[in-house]
Design an enzyme around this catalytic site. Structure first.
Site, PDB file in Angstrom:
ATOM      1  N   HIS A  39      35.983  38.229  34.164  1.00  0.00           N
ATOM      2  CA  HIS A  39      36.240  38.652  32.879  1.00  0.00           C
ATOM      3  C   HIS A  39      36.480  37.174  32.171  1.00  0.00           C
ATOM      4  O   HIS A  39      37.249  36.857  32.627  1.00  0.00           O
ATOM      5  CB  HIS A  39      37.678  39.371  32.746  1.00  0.00           C
ATOM      6  CG  HIS A  39      37.449  40.750  33.218  1.00  0.00           C
ATOM      7  ND1 HIS A  39      38.173  41.621  34.160  1.00  0.00           N
ATOM      8  CD2 HIS A  39      36.089  41.464  33.024  1.00  0.00           C
ATOM      9  CE1 HIS A  39      37.803  42.666  34.345  1.00  0.00           C
ATOM     10  NE2 HIS A  39      36.564  42.554  33.900  1.00  0.00           N
TER      11      HIS A  39
ATOM     12  N   GLU B 224      39.735  35.267  30.927  1.00  0.00           N
ATOM     13  CA  GLU B 224      40.915  35.427  31.779  1.00  0.00           C
ATOM     14  C   GLU B 224      40.731  33.770  32.557  1.00  0.00           C
ATOM     15  O   GLU B 224      40.655  33.485  33.708  1.00  0.00           O
ATOM     16  CB  GLU B 224      40.921  36.355  32.947  1.00  0.00           C
ATOM     17  CG  GLU B 224      41.166  37.781  32.168  1.00  0.00           C
ATOM     18  CD  GLU B 224      40.699  38.988  33.183  1.00  0.00           C
ATOM     19  OE1 GLU B 224      40.442  38.792  34.446  1.00  0.00           O
ATOM     20  OE2 GLU B 224      40.633  40.081  32.539  1.00  0.00           O
TER      21      GLU B 224
ATOM     22  N   ARG C 268      35.528  39.709  26.914  1.00  0.00           N
ATOM     23  CA  ARG C 268      35.818  40.125  28.269  1.00  0.00           C
ATOM     24  C   ARG C 268      34.371  40.123  28.981  1.00  0.00           C
ATOM     25  O   ARG C 268      34.546  39.718  30.190  1.00  0.00           O
ATOM     26  CB  ARG C 268      36.138  41.333  28.202  1.00  0.00           C
ATOM     27  CG  ARG C 268      36.492  42.379  29.626  1.00  0.00           C
ATOM     28  CD  ARG C 268      37.267  43.728  29.366  1.00  0.00           C
ATOM     29  NE  ARG C 268      36.981  44.448  30.785  1.00  0.00           N
ATOM     30  CZ  ARG C 268      37.859  44.733  31.491  1.00  0.00           C
ATOM     31  NH1 ARG C 268      39.077  43.852  31.693  1.00  0.00           N
ATOM     32  NH2 ARG C 268      37.718  45.427  32.328  1.00  0.00           N
TER      33      ARG C 268
ATOM     34  N   ARG D 248      32.405  46.744  36.254  1.00  0.00           N
ATOM     35  CA  ARG D 248      32.342  48.001  36.253  1.00  0.00           C
ATOM     36  C   ARG D 248      30.823  48.462  36.949  1.00  0.00           C
ATOM     37  O   ARG D 248      30.217  49.408  36.757  1.00  0.00           O
ATOM     38  CB  ARG D 248      32.525  48.769  35.135  1.00  0.00           C
ATOM     39  CG  ARG D 248      33.836  48.585  34.441  1.00  0.00           C
ATOM     40  CD  ARG D 248      34.714  49.512  35.305  1.00  0.00           C
ATOM     41  NE  ARG D 248      36.221  49.582  34.689  1.00  0.00           N
ATOM     42  CZ  ARG D 248      36.936  48.438  35.176  1.00  0.00           C
ATOM     43  NH1 ARG D 248      36.877  47.582  35.662  1.00  0.00           N
ATOM     44  NH2 ARG D 248      38.370  48.546  34.562  1.00  0.00           N
TER      45      ARG D 248
ATOM     46  N   SER E  17      43.313  37.880  35.425  1.00  0.00           N
ATOM     47  CA  SER E  17      44.643  37.940  34.723  1.00  0.00           C
ATOM     48  C   SER E  17      44.607  38.973  33.940  1.00  0.00           C
ATOM     49  O   SER E  17      43.422  39.563  33.356  1.00  0.00           O
ATOM     50  CB  SER E  17      44.845  36.741  33.905  1.00  0.00           C
ATOM     51  OG  SER E  17      44.205  36.297  32.978  1.00  0.00           O
TER      52      SER E  17
ATOM     53  N   GLU F  73      45.856  39.693  40.046  1.00  0.00           N
ATOM     54  CA  GLU F  73      46.034  39.429  38.622  1.00  0.00           C
ATOM     55  C   GLU F  73      47.230  38.368  38.323  1.00  0.00           C
ATOM     56  O   GLU F  73      48.250  38.740  38.606  1.00  0.00           O
ATOM     57  CB  GLU F  73      46.355  40.870  38.034  1.00  0.00           C
ATOM     58  CG  GLU F  73      45.625  41.755  37.955  1.00  0.00           C
ATOM     59  CD  GLU F  73      44.555  42.097  36.944  1.00  0.00           C
ATOM     60  OE1 GLU F  73      44.418  40.998  36.308  1.00  0.00           O
ATOM     61  OE2 GLU F  73      43.665  43.080  37.038  1.00  0.00           O
TER      62      GLU F  73
HETATM   63  O1  0X9 Z   1      40.230  46.489  34.886  1.00  0.00           O
HETATM   64  C1  0X9 Z   1      39.880  45.625  35.844  1.00  0.00           C
HETATM   65  O2  0X9 Z   1      38.620  45.171  36.093  1.00  0.00           O
HETATM   66  C2  0X9 Z   1      41.145  44.694  36.484  1.00  0.00           C
HETATM   67  N1  0X9 Z   1      41.758  44.489  35.460  1.00  0.00           N
HETATM   68  S1  0X9 Z   1      41.976  43.483  34.179  1.00  0.00           S
HETATM   69  O3  0X9 Z   1      42.988  43.574  33.368  1.00  0.00           O
HETATM   70  N2  0X9 Z   1      41.992  42.029  34.615  1.00  0.00           N
HETATM   71  O4  0X9 Z   1      40.547  43.688  33.641  1.00  0.00           O
HETATM   72  C3  0X9 Z   1      41.432  45.285  37.673  1.00  0.00           C
HETATM   73  C4  0X9 Z   1      40.374  45.620  38.531  1.00  0.00           C
HETATM   74  C5  0X9 Z   1      40.983  46.346  39.816  1.00  0.00           C
HETATM   75  N3  0X9 Z   1      40.203  46.039  40.846  1.00  0.00           N
HETATM   76  C6  0X9 Z   1      38.636  46.322  41.111  1.00  0.00           C
HETATM   77  N4  0X9 Z   1      38.487  47.597  40.804  1.00  0.00           N
HETATM   78  N5  0X9 Z   1      37.972  45.640  41.475  1.00  0.00           N
HETATM   79 ZN    ZN Z   2      40.027  40.881  34.569  1.00  0.00          ZN
END
Ligand code: 0X9
Ligand code: ZN
Length: 435
Positions: free
Chosen positions: A190, A193, A249, A266, A322, A399
């Site tokens: 991201h 971060e 992001r 994702r 983060s 994080e």
């Molecule tokens: O949403 C995310 O991708 C992550 N949090 S963030 O605030 N840094 O965007 C958490 C991801 C959890 N881990 C995975 N599913 N890989």
């Molecule tokens: Zn992230």
């Protein structure tokens, strides 16, 4: 010939989509960052907030929403009569104080391969006094590798959509190159971060200097594992956060006429089309892409991980993010599925959290737990892929600072880089010697 070939690649793209104009610099001057108490009504409140010119920080909206609101919409926001507290009166001023945002300049001299650079001096700890440009991160890799020539090499796992190298460093110990199970670290998936690349490099620096100074603990770690460390896996997004929009992001891939970028976290090809936990809308922050693993970045990262799986396997994977101070285990795609070795991963994560808390007078607290339900449903995430397809023994998303309870989200003052790196080094020493 080359020019023709290039043109035939670009031409269909140019005629198919109109590239949105997102090159206008956003300084965030006068943006106010607030934390809204949601009392379980997160979704409804989120929907109302979508009418504002604003950037949302978190997606776990059960208790709170943290959001940066543009000055022209502050009155409209006030009229919503929500319960909130102010985290930052002027985000633009905090971004200036942070020191790494430099409109129009960063990213101009992007190299296409680390081979183009010649080593300068071996880095020292002053590197961690400030956030650095993408170009400087590239030079840093070349410099640190040149001081550890017998036990490391530079790696490039592929290219980003805009053609930047996705690269890093491979470290090994006395067994020689590629002889031990892999420790794989990804930073800056991201773009905003920023602390993640710095902490990953702090750990790399300590591994290399520790080994060179014959530290027995570090020797046993590097003798047991091959490290593959990629500090910036989303270089296009990262460069964009440095010169145009500090809060970007996603990647920077153009697919539609109105919105840019895919959430690389994702897009991993495992249970990718599970409903919820990612978005089909290209304008959303958690846009999953058009097909599983269809971004150049995911293709490169998946291919690289597959080679490690086919070699000695992956012992430990960490995706560095983060913020919120969490150690997140799989799974994100299914809130009812637990990893097979849950007890072991949790006990290691608790050990890491204790080592971090004991590391300094700051007693920083990190909380371990499974992604869902600890955080939220997240589909197409790296840790799920590494656990299930990659058969990693340990697969975490960490994080980093600040905590979810205080601070200014992605804008972490540069004087916290070293403390963040130091506490995480203590955490990693515990993990890498007990796992
Ligand atoms: O949403 C995310 O991708 C992550 N949090 S963030 O605030 N840094 O965007 C958490 C991801 C959890 N881990 C995975 N599913 N890989
Ligand atoms: Zn992230």
């Amino acid at each position: 010939m080359k020019v023709l070939a290039l043109f035939s690649l670009i031409a269909p793209l140019a005629s198919a989509v109109v590239i949105p104009d997102t090159d206008k610099v956003i300084t965030y001057d006068g943006y106010r960052v607030v934390r809204i108490a949601t009392h379980g009504r997160g979704q409804a409140i989120e929907k109302r907030l979508k009418t504002l010119n604003a950037v949302q920080y978190n997606f776990d909206t059960q208790e709170r929403i943290e959001i940066a609101i543009a000055p022209e919409d502050l009155r409209k926001f006030e009229k919503m009569k929500l319960e909130y507290e102010v985290l930052d009166e002027d985000l633009g001023a905090s971004i200036v104080a942070e020191g790494g945002f430099s409109p129009g300049s960063a990213g101009r001299k992007t190299i296409s391969s680390l081979n183009e650079l010649t080593p300068a001096a071996f880095p020292d700890l002053t590197w961690f006094n400030a956030y650095q440009t993408f170009e400087k991160h590239q030079q840093w890799l070349v410099d640190i590798q040149s001081g550890f020539p017998e036990n490391s090499e530079l790696i490039e796992v592929g290219r980003s959509y805009e053609g930047r190298p996705i690269n890093g460093i491979h470290l090994w110990g006395k067994g020689g190159k590629d002889s031990k199970p892999a420790v794989l670290w990804h930073g800056t998936v991201h773009a905003r971060e920023w602390i993640s690349a710095m902490v990953v490099e702090y750990l790399t620096y300590n591994l290399i200097t520790g080994y060179s100074l014959n530290d027995t603990q570090v020797h046993s770690i590097l003798d047991n594992y091959d490290f593959y460390i990629l500090p910036v896996v989303n270089p296009d997004g990262f460069v964009y956060t440095q010169k145009t929009n500090r809060l970007w992001r996603k990647s920077r891939q153009v697919r539609s006429s109105s919105c840019i970028g895919t959430d690389i976290n994702r897009n991993w090809p495992f249970k990718w089309d599970t409903p919820g936990g990612s978005s089909k809308n290209a304008c959303d922050e958690t846009y999953r892409g058009e097909a599983a693993g269809d971004t150049p970045e995911n293709t490169a990262l998946t291919k690289h991980a597959e080679t490690l799986v086919a070699n000695k396997g992956i012992k430990l994977y960490i995706d560095w993010h983060s913020f919120s101070q969490l150690i997140l285990l799989p799974y994100g795609y299914d809130c009812n599925r637990q990893v097979d070795n849950y007890e072991r991963q949790m006990s290691l994560a608790n050990g890491v959290a204790s080592a971090i808390a004991g590391a300094s007078s700051a007693k920083t607290r990190f909380k371990p737990g499974a992604t869902c339900p600890s955080l939220y449903k997240a589909v197409g995430g790296s840790t799920d892929w590494m656990q299930d397809v990659g058969k990693a023994e340990i697969s975490w998303c960490i994080e980093l600072r600040p905590s979810g309870g205080g601070g200014n989200g992605f804008i972490l003052p540069a004087n916290q880089i070293k403390p963040s790196g130091e506490e995480m080094w203590q955490g990693m020493l515990h993990l890498l010697t007990t796992m």
